[in-house]
Design an enzyme around this catalytic site. Structure first.
Site, PDB file in Angstrom:
ATOM      1  CB  CYS A   2      -0.833  -0.530   1.574  1.00 51.73           C
ATOM      2  SG  CYS A   2      -1.169  -1.242   1.297  1.00 51.73           S
ATOM      3  NE  ARG A  27       4.507   1.505  -0.561  1.00 46.61           N
ATOM      4  CZ  ARG A  27       5.588   1.510  -0.311  1.00 46.61           C
ATOM      5  NH1 ARG A  27       6.865   2.229   0.119  1.00 46.61           N
ATOM      6  NH2 ARG A  27       4.983   1.303   0.987  1.00 46.61           N
ATOM      7  CD1 TRP A  74      -0.189  -5.712  -3.873  1.00 46.62           C
ATOM      8  CD2 TRP A  74       0.123  -6.527  -1.759  1.00 46.62           C
ATOM      9  NE1 TRP A  74       0.499  -6.761  -4.388  1.00 46.62           N
ATOM     10  CE2 TRP A  74       0.075  -7.140  -3.442  1.00 46.62           C
ATOM     11  CE3 TRP A  74       0.716  -7.080  -0.847  1.00 46.62           C
ATOM     12  CZ2 TRP A  74       0.752  -8.866  -2.951  1.00 46.62           C
ATOM     13  CZ3 TRP A  74       1.523  -7.454  -0.388  1.00 46.62           C
ATOM     14  CH2 TRP A  74       1.353  -8.905  -1.199  1.00 46.62           C
ATOM     15  CG  ASN A 100       0.580   1.809   3.854  1.00 44.76           C
ATOM     16  OD1 ASN A 100      -0.671   1.812   3.519  1.00 44.76           O
ATOM     17  ND2 ASN A 100       1.815   1.685   3.199  1.00 44.76           N
ATOM     18  N   GLY A 101       0.007  -2.566   6.650  1.00 45.90           N
ATOM     19  CA  GLY A 101       0.555  -3.229   7.335  1.00 45.90           C
ATOM     20  C   GLY A 101      -0.684  -4.245   7.529  1.00 45.90           C
ATOM     21  CD  GLU A 472      17.465 -12.703  -9.263  1.00 48.65           C
ATOM     22  OE1 GLU A 472      17.327 -12.997  -8.071  1.00 48.65           O
ATOM     23  OE2 GLU A 472      17.329 -11.200  -9.983  1.00 48.65           O
ATOM     24  CE  LYS A 476      15.320 -10.019 -11.381  1.00 51.02           C
ATOM     25  NZ  LYS A 476      15.096 -10.529 -10.167  1.00 51.02           N
ATOM     26  CD  GLU A 479      10.886 -10.638 -10.223  1.00 54.24           C
ATOM     27  OE1 GLU A 479      10.547 -10.419  -9.347  1.00 54.24           O
ATOM     28  OE2 GLU A 479      11.710 -10.464 -10.145  1.00 54.24           O
ATOM     29  CG  HIS A 495      20.719 -36.102  -8.428  1.00 55.49           C
ATOM     30  ND1 HIS A 495      21.063 -37.692  -7.913  1.00 55.49           N
ATOM     31  CD2 HIS A 495      21.661 -35.567  -8.542  1.00 55.49           C
ATOM     32  CE1 HIS A 495      22.385 -37.730  -8.640  1.00 55.49           C
ATOM     33  NE2 HIS A 495      22.861 -36.289  -8.578  1.00 55.49           N
ATOM     34  CE  LYS A 594      12.246  -2.369  -5.854  1.00 58.15           C
ATOM     35  NZ  LYS A 594      13.055  -3.687  -6.931  1.00 58.15           N
TER      36      LYS A 594
HETATM   37  C1  AGP Z   1      12.756  -9.523  -6.776  1.00 57.84           C
HETATM   38  O1  AGP Z   1      12.768  -9.225  -8.672  1.00 57.84           O
HETATM   39  C2  AGP Z   1      11.881  -9.997  -6.243  1.00 57.84           C
HETATM   40  N1  AGP Z   1      10.867  -8.701  -6.860  1.00 57.84           N
HETATM   41  C3  AGP Z   1      11.719 -10.069  -5.160  1.00 57.84           C
HETATM   42  O2  AGP Z   1      11.910 -11.579  -4.787  1.00 57.84           O
HETATM   43  C4  AGP Z   1      12.565  -9.692  -4.350  1.00 57.84           C
HETATM   44  O3  AGP Z   1      13.843  -9.558  -4.119  1.00 57.84           O
HETATM   45  C5  AGP Z   1      12.377  -9.477  -2.588  1.00 57.84           C
HETATM   46  O4  AGP Z   1      11.079  -9.655  -2.058  1.00 57.84           O
HETATM   47  C6  AGP Z   1      12.825  -9.030  -1.276  1.00 57.84           C
HETATM   48  O5  AGP Z   1      12.971  -7.354  -1.180  1.00 57.84           O
HETATM   49  P1  AGP Z   1      14.099  -6.565  -0.147  1.00 57.84           P
HETATM   50  O6  AGP Z   1      15.611  -7.390  -1.129  1.00 57.84           O
HETATM   51  O7  AGP Z   1      13.731  -5.479  -0.751  1.00 57.84           O
HETATM   52  O8  AGP Z   1      14.039  -6.993   0.674  1.00 57.84           O
END
Ligand code: AGP
Length: 599
Positions: A2, A27, A74, A100-101, A472, A476, A479, A495, A594
């Site tokens: 949020c 966000r 959110w 928020n929260g 990683e 990428k 997501e 395996h 984010k």
């Molecule tokens: C990364 O591409 C993602 N958006 C997500 O995994 C992110 O790395 C994770 O939420 C951790 O966020 P932070 O580094 O702000 O703690």
């Protein structure tokens, strides 16, 4: 997550609030709302869906007043809907709050309020706050909010207004809030970008702090009323930095600014053959390191494990923060907890930090956002200095985390009186140049992306330091393109995963030159023998691999310790181009946020 913005001043209020929410769109959200105190009444407008729905409503343009709050939601409790959107009002419509929260004990509080005759119209936990403030309000809004928060368990970033008061009350616990100090006007927000075009002077609230904000002044106290004197910080980021600088997406801009970003991470930290870090405790005494993080940050932590054990010779383990915080970890005074977080607000990582500290560990943060909660709770830290990362998919923050963790590794080795590899230090200082060389391959990578944009699955395989790079690369892709992708240690495919290999399975091998090159070539042959499609990342001089692979992506040759930084670049670009070719919302992928400030 949020977004919150509030304003108190004499300017036209709705553009300030709506534009502020626009700066927080990254966000992630599913609905939005605004409330302005206008001619003695609280005028509230809320809309489902994108912010433009709200911005386009005629009532918003007509709003006129000196005090207002606005919110992008959110969904956590209650599905995305206009009814569940914030701001939430009390029964009389005298009080409006945005939150928020997560209020963990909201059900009990809700039942209590319903018994007392309150009409609660939404399914949210947040609306309970508005009715509690109403319950405790006897003319003093600040006091009513304090009494409310003393009952609440959970996390909040909260702003409240009342039609009889020329003030905004804000409070935080576990969800960021910042005050923006203007000329004869004040701002409040959940994140700096919302107010940066109006002021660079900000005051960050800490947990369990509450502020009463007027047009020309503010006062911050704890919930018991003890006044707290806070430093006014000057934000260095320009609004222009927040913009896309001509790139189609923030993510693409952030991929291409990595050489500059990493140069900023390195700046002043390697001098006369030494690593210069200001760590506020003696790392020589650390017997064991526990790294904890989430998502991409967890991947940089995995890379750090290989580096810390092989170079600094310190036993290191890596844990998902969401697991670490609940497993009663064996952590003690001779341990150091490294928490890695771009946003510095990830709820699980913050909780894991607190768990490690409570058990006696020293804590060190690898953080990008200055003044973020985690950055203010660790014993010491290394800021990334890569500027705001707006794209939900982390790119420059990831490669910068790896650089910061390598600097920390070398620093620990140095503090233990061990010699540093001068070539490694030199190559590390020169890594921005290698990143640029990798970025020059973008067009070739885009062509490969065109071949695979309709694939349904991908495998990413790497060994050693490049196994986390495989993880990683897979993250990428999945997501932002929504294609299922898995990262695996290359030797592991026999395996199980090798059963997946057929002519429809693209397999990305990270096969840059290192001591395991021969082994990865055998893994590649295993895939080819089953008609898998091999896309291979290779160092500039890798003829053997070129005879086997179907597609080649060349990356500049580097020392193995630096290869994760350079090898990540083409994988970021591959994911980006596939997602963009599919016409997807690269900067704001579905279901993602984010900064995940809820559990
Ligand atoms: C990364 O591409 C993602 N958006 C997500 O995994 C992110 O790395 C994770 O939420 C951790 O966020 P932070 O580094 O702000 O703690």
């Amino acid at each position: 997550m949020c977004g919150i913005i509030g304003y108190i001043g004499q300017k036209k209020i709705s553009p300030i609030l709506i534009d502020g929410l626009r700066k927080l769109e990254y966000r992630g959200y599913d609905s939005a709302g605004i409330c302005v105190l206008s001619q003695g009444e609280l005028k509230t407008i809320k809309r489902m869906g994108k912010l433009e729905e709200l911005a386009a409503s005629p009532e918003v343009a007509k709003l006129d007043g000196a005090i207002g709050i606005a919110h992008t939601r959110w969904a956590t409790h209650g599905e995305p809907s206009e009814k569940n959107a914030h701001p939430h009002l009390d029964c009389q419509g005298n009080i409006a709050i945005v939150h928020n929260g997560i209020i963990e004990n909201y059900q009990v509080l809700r039942d209590l309020l319903l018994k007392e005759g309150h009409k609660i119209s939404s399914e949210t936990d947040s609306e309970v706050l508005a009715h509690l403030v109403e319950k405790f309000y006897q003319g003093d809004l600040l006091q009513a909010v304090k009494e409310t928060l003393l009952l609440v368990r959970g996390a909040y970033g909260l702003a409240a207004i009342h039609k009889n008061h020329e003030q905004i009350i804000v409070a935080r616990k576990g969800s960021p809030l910042v005050l923006g100090l203007g000329e004869n006007e004040m701002f409040i927000a959940s994140d700096v970008p919302a107010i940066l075009e109006h002021t660079k002077k900000v005051v960050y609230l800490n947990d369990d702090e509450i502020a009463i904000v007027g047009q020309t002044d503010y006062q911050i106290t704890n919930l018991e009323g003890k006044e707290i004197d806070k430093k006014v910080e000057e934000i260095k980021w320009t609004v222009e930095q927040m913009e896309k600088k001509g790139y189609k997406h923030f993510m693409l801009k952030e991929i291409f600014e990595q050489s500059e970003a990493i140069a900023n991470t390195l700046r002043g930290r390697i001098k006369d053959g030494q690593v210069k870090l200001s760590i506020d405790f003696d790392v020589k005494k650390i017997k064991r390191i526990i790294i904890t993080a989430c998502g991409t940050s967890w991947h940089s932590g995995l890379i750090a494990k290989y580096l810390l054990e092989s170079i600094a010779e310190v036993s290191t383990e890596v844990d998902y923060a969401s697991e670490f915080r609940y497993r009663s970890p064996m952590v003690g005074y001779s341990d150091m907890a490294i928490v890695i977080s771009q946003s510095g607000e990830t709820a699980d990582t913050l909780a894991a930090l607190r768990e490690a500290k409570e058990r006696g560990a020293k804590s060190l943060g690898i953080i990008n956002v200055v003044g973020s909660t985690i950055s203010r709770e660790v014993d010491s830290g290394i800021y990334l200095h890569v500027g705001p990362e707006i794209g939900v998919a982390s790119t420059k923050a990831f490669t910068s985390q790896v650089v910061a963790l390598l600097l920390l590794t070398l620093y620990i080795r140095q503090q233990k009186g061990m010699s540093l590899d001068k070539d490694l230090l030199r190559d590390l200082s020169d890594i921005p140049e290698k990143i640029d060389q990798a970025l020059h391959r973008a067009e070739e990578i885009k062509k490969i992306a065109e071949q695979f944009k309709d694939s349904k699955n991908f495998l990413y395989l790497g060994r050693g330091l490049n196994f986390p790079v495989a993880l990683e690369g897979a993250l990428k892709l999945k997501e932002i393109s929504y294609i299922h992708a898995e990262g695996y240690p290359a030797a592991e495919i026999k395996h199980g995963p090798i059963a997946l290999i057929d002519q429809n399975m693209p397999v990305v091998f990270i096969a840059t030159k290192n001591n395991l090159s021969e082994k990865i070539i055998s893994n590649m042959q295993e895939v080819k023998a089953r008609r898998g499609i091999v896309i291979a990342l290779v160092s500039d001089s890798e003829e053997k691999v070129e005879q086997i692979a179907d597609y080649i992506i060349k990356v500049p040759e580097t020392k193995d310790e630096l290869s994760p930084i350079v090898n990540s670049i083409p994988l970021q670009l591959l994911a980006y181009y596939i997602a963009d070719l599919k016409g997807l919302d690269v900067d704001k992928p579905r279901n993602l946020a984010k900064s995940v400030t809820v559990e």
